[in-house]
Design a protein around this motif. Structure first.
Motif, PDB file in Angstrom:
ATOM      1  N   TYR A   1       0.814  -1.237   0.000  1.00 24.67           N
ATOM      2  CA  TYR A   1       0.000   0.000   0.000  1.00 24.67           C
ATOM      3  C   TYR A   1       0.841   1.277   0.000  1.00 24.67           C
TER       4      TYR A   1
ATOM      5  N   THR B   1       3.216  -4.511  -5.225  1.00 26.70           N
ATOM      6  CA  THR B   1       2.207  -5.211  -6.028  1.00 26.70           C
ATOM      7  C   THR B   1       1.537  -4.294  -7.050  1.00 26.70           C
TER       8      THR B   1
ATOM      9  N   SER C   1      -1.620  -4.888  -7.619  1.00 30.73           N
ATOM     10  CA  SER C   1      -3.033  -5.162  -7.339  1.00 30.73           C
ATOM     11  C   SER C   1      -3.806  -3.960  -6.825  1.00 30.73           C
TER      12      SER C   1
END
Ligand code: PMP
Length: 355
Positions: free
Chosen positions: A182, A205, A207
């Protein structure tokens, strides 16, 4: 049955629900509410379909090169995998092979203890303080490795890079993994320190901030030696994990920095606005620097709110676990989605009060 004695028994990770019904506002698994960069679509549309008969490049070279250029590091300092879950699982297997327990916070990403269990890695959790912050001294003891997310999940709390550096510096004999799933939403990466500390590995990531959870792309950045060890294990397991579309679309996403910055900026603005609105309804929060809020209501138990939201087709995440069972983790959606959430809560809390 005798064969069952030889089974590797394990308690699997429980992921957030992926509801199939239409019309649900899905704020429960920290996906990005916006689509990936248009360059990703373009890449998919122009995909050389005949090339799919070939195995993909084992190192995901195009993706790795794009990341190396973007982050100003060498391709040999990057390992790409099938989501950061894959990268983290491989890293646990590769680096955490000692007898001494590995360390991670007691309130954190709930996959860590699952990997430790499945790979038979001893572990010890370090309690967060009353404000959900890590206590650095907990990590100044002998250990077999350390993993800390920054920002932490599900609290969203960003730890000071200086504090994490102290932990890395105090543990030259352990690999320290900083899970930066994050970090793009207002955090500061440890990446600039990978040349200074041989034992530091940073994992990120596609994602969340790059809106590609469905493609499954994650990556680790560390010195060449660490990355080499990780590759040795990965290639002993399954050489071709990253498929061709992921490699190409991942590289395309990295090339579109303007879109990336715009998306992240929108999410941060919505997050801060939602904090203000929810505070007016009696919610309190951690100062989340991620793409979710970790919120507790002053009067109404989190579980009640969670169930009411679910009945209203708004999915958020709640854990029935000591320490966090009065909190909701709410993914930051679009402004429209957050307006629906806020409107629902306003009405629900008012009606509840009137009863
Ligand atoms: N680390 C943390 C802290 C996470 O919350 C997540 C998302 N569930 C991941 C890693 C894994 O994400 P992905 O495998 O999609 O990259």
């Amino acid at each position: 049955m005798k064969w069952e004695e030889n089974v590797r028994k394990t308690e699997p990770y429980v992921a957030g629900e992926q509801p199939k019904e239409e019309g649900i506002i899905k704020l429960n698994t920290n996906e990005c509410p916006y689509p990936p960069s248009p360059k990703v679509r373009e890449t998919l549309e122009n995909l050389d379909y005949e090339a799919l008969r070939l195995y993909p490049d084992m190192n995901g070279e195009k993706l790795v090169n794009a990341l190396a250029e973007y982050y100003h590091i060498r391709p040999g300092q990057i390992f790409a995998g099938v989501g950061s879950d894959d990268v983290l699982a491989m890293s646990f297997m590769t680096f955490f092979n000692g007898q001494t327990p590995i360390l991670f916070p007691d309130i954190t990403y709930s996959f860590y203890d699952v990997w430790a269990d499945v790979f038979r890695i001893p572990y010890k959790t370090c309690p967060l303080d009353g404000d959900f912050r890590i206590k650095k001294e907990d990590y100044f003891i002998p250990n077999g490795g350390i993993v800390i997310p920054n920002p932490n999940a599900p609290t969203g709390i960003l730890e000071d890079v200086g504090v994490l550096e102290e932990i890395v510096a105090a543990n030259p004999d352990s690999v320290v993994i900083i899970d930066e799933a994050y970090v793009d939403f207002g955090g500061k990466s440890m990446l600039p320190l990978i040349d200074r500390y041989e034992n530091l590995m940073v994992v990120q990531t596609f994602s969340k901030s790059r809106a590609m959870a469905g493609m499954r792309i994650g990556f680790a950045m560390a010195n060449e030696k660490i990355i080499g060890y990780l590759k040795d294990v990965k290639f002993s397991f399954n050489s071709y994990t990253l498929d061709m579309p992921s490699i190409l679309t991942g590289a395309a996403a990295v090339s579109d920095d303007a879109y990336f910055k715009e998306t992240v900026g929108k999410i941060i603005r919505t997050r801060e606005r939602a904090k203000g609105e929810l505070a007016k309804l009696g919610f309190t929060f951690t100062d989340s620097k991620s793409n979710f809020l970790f919120a507790s209501h002053k009067k109404v138990p989190a579980k009640e709110i969670f169930l009411a939201l679910k009945a209203g087709n708004i999915f958020v995440r709640h854990w029935d676990r000591p320490g966090i069972n009065n909190y909701l983790r709410i993914t930051v959606g679009t402004d429209e989605q957050m307006n629906v959430l806020i409107g629902f809560l306003k009405k629900y809390l008012k009606e509840r009060e009137d009863d």
